[in-house]
Design an enzyme around this catalytic site. Structure first.
Site, PDB file in Angstrom:
ATOM      1  N   GLU A  16       2.071  -2.969 -13.076  1.00 52.95           N
ATOM      2  CA  GLU A  16       2.526  -3.469 -14.376  1.00 52.95           C
ATOM      3  C   GLU A  16       4.045  -3.538 -14.499  1.00 52.95           C
ATOM      4  OE1 GLU A  16       0.368  -0.819 -16.987  1.00 52.95           O
ATOM      5  OE2 GLU A  16      -1.563  -1.610 -16.362  1.00 52.95           O
ATOM      6  N   GLU A  30      -9.252  -4.436 -11.472  1.00 56.34           N
ATOM      7  CA  GLU A  30      -9.731  -3.521 -12.528  1.00 56.34           C
ATOM      8  C   GLU A  30     -10.684  -4.228 -13.480  1.00 56.34           C
ATOM      9  OE1 GLU A  30      -6.423  -1.526 -14.461  1.00 56.34           O
ATOM     10  OE2 GLU A  30      -5.295  -1.381 -12.602  1.00 56.34           O
TER      11      GLU A  30
END
Ligand code: 9MR
Length: 357
Positions: A155, A268
């Site tokens: 991220e 994910e």
């Protein structure tokens, strides 16, 4: 009657009743692992150590995946709570489970803005560089023989803005912290596939398109400097009722990476029902489509290295951390099995996607 005679007089079925009961609760295998193995496709799930110790939950992983990602146990705040003091017990538990069951392990994650407090408190470049280097060397080095893929930077962009995120690494080392992280990981294990993992890259919106452009630029720079990046991770946490997959934008993105010699990994995959009203929409959108399409697009347009769902069954899963909506259609993130361990249609979608490879 002596003990041996007594035991011999009990029907075998009765003796096995305890084990049988546990077995009866394991849902029949959906065959995902067999399919993934047959297609030589890396298909995985995030796992928690509690699931390893639960005979029903653990069998569901054994039946369905050939790869697992320790959900939280390799994060910096789990492995080095105090500077220089390492602990790997829970991570070892998960890695041992994978070894016993012939699964691969995907490492999550090395450099993330969510660090232990002592790391965010560092305020000079040399100290943060040394801390990163020690952390990466220890963790990647320890699992050199058992973890063959790593989310190196997680991220790096803001969630809903296409800008690089403010974090202690960037503040002290500049934007180059990303390249430095990859180089450190490569030095610790030159054979591992190194991944840049990011949110929302598979979804439709102007901001997410700008995120794709930003990530492509970062990857271009890494490739130009011969930094060993193997793939970009598309997290793929879907929020039905809010998110839509962008087949064209995502497809173009995967293809552009492939042109640069970089793969994609669905890292994910799950769905949150936070935005769906329980009363109005009892069965949220077709999970078969959500879970299947993202894999299909990545496989058709990019160099897809594998796909991981962010959990196996809602029965054992954690409460959706962002679910503050009491009316939401579910309180757990949707994975492959529901709260009764009944298979979700997500399994059908994933099967279709892998079959077509
Ligand atoms: O599912 C994870 C949850 O158990 C943790 O409390 C949380 C903070 O460490 O992280 C969750 O996983 C996140 C992952 O590490 C990065 N992408 C978003 C995931 C879901 O929030």
């Amino acid at each position: 009657m002596n003990r041996r005679r007594f035991l011999a007089s009990i029907p075998l079925a009765l003796l096995c009743a305890g084990a049988g009961q546990a077995l009866a609760q394991v849902p029949p295998s959906a065959g995902l692992r067999a399919l993934a193995d047959r297609k030589s496709f890396r298909f995985g799930s995030a796992i928690d150590p509690e699931d390893v110790g639960n005979s029903i939950a653990s069998q569901m992983y054994i039946d369905n995946v050939n790869s697992i990602t320790p959900r939280n146990q390799l994060k910096w705040n789990a492995t080095e709570k105090m500077p220089g003091v390492f602990s790997f017990g829970p991570a070892d538990q998960v890695v041992g489970f994978a070894r016993r069951n012939n699964m691969r392990v995907y490492g999550h994650t090395l450099v993330w803005y969510r660090t232990p407090d002592w790391v965010s408190a560092i305020n000079d470049a040399e100290t943060i560089r040394a801390a990163m280097n020690r952390h990466i060397k220890q963790v990647v080095g320890r699992y050199k023989g058992s973890i063959d893929a790593w989310d190196v930077v997680n991220e790096p962009l803001e969630y809903d803005v296409p800008d690089l995120r403010d974090c202690v690494f960037r503040r002290l080392l500049g934007d180059d912290y990303i390249r430095m992280s990859f180089d450190m990981a490569h030095e610790a294990n030159p054979d591992a596939m190194l991944v840049l993992n990011e949110t929302h890259l598979e979804k439709k919106s102007d901001v997410f398109e700008q995120k794709r452009v930003r990530i492509l630029k970062i990857v271009e720079d890494l490739v130009a400097r011969k930094t060993p990046i193997g793939a970009v991770g598309l997290q793929s946490h879907f929020r039905p009722g809010l998110d839509r997959i962008d087949p064209e934008g995502m497809g173009r993105f995967c293809a552009a990476l492939k042109d640069m010699g970089v793969g994609v990994f669905i890292t994910e995959l799950d769905a949150s029902c936070h935005f769906l009203d329980r009363g109005k929409v009892p069965t949220p959108v077709s999970y078969a489509e959500v879970f299947g399409d993202v894999i299909t697009i990545a496989a058709e347009r990019g160099d897809l290295k594998g796909a991981t769902v962010w959990g196996m069954s809602e029965k054992y899963g954690e409460l959706d951390e962002k679910d503050t909506n009491p009316g939401a259609a579910c309180t757990k993130r949707v994975n492959l099995y529901d709260e009764n361990n009944d298979p979700r249609s997500s399994i059908d979608g994933i099967k279709r996607a892998i079959e077509a490879m």
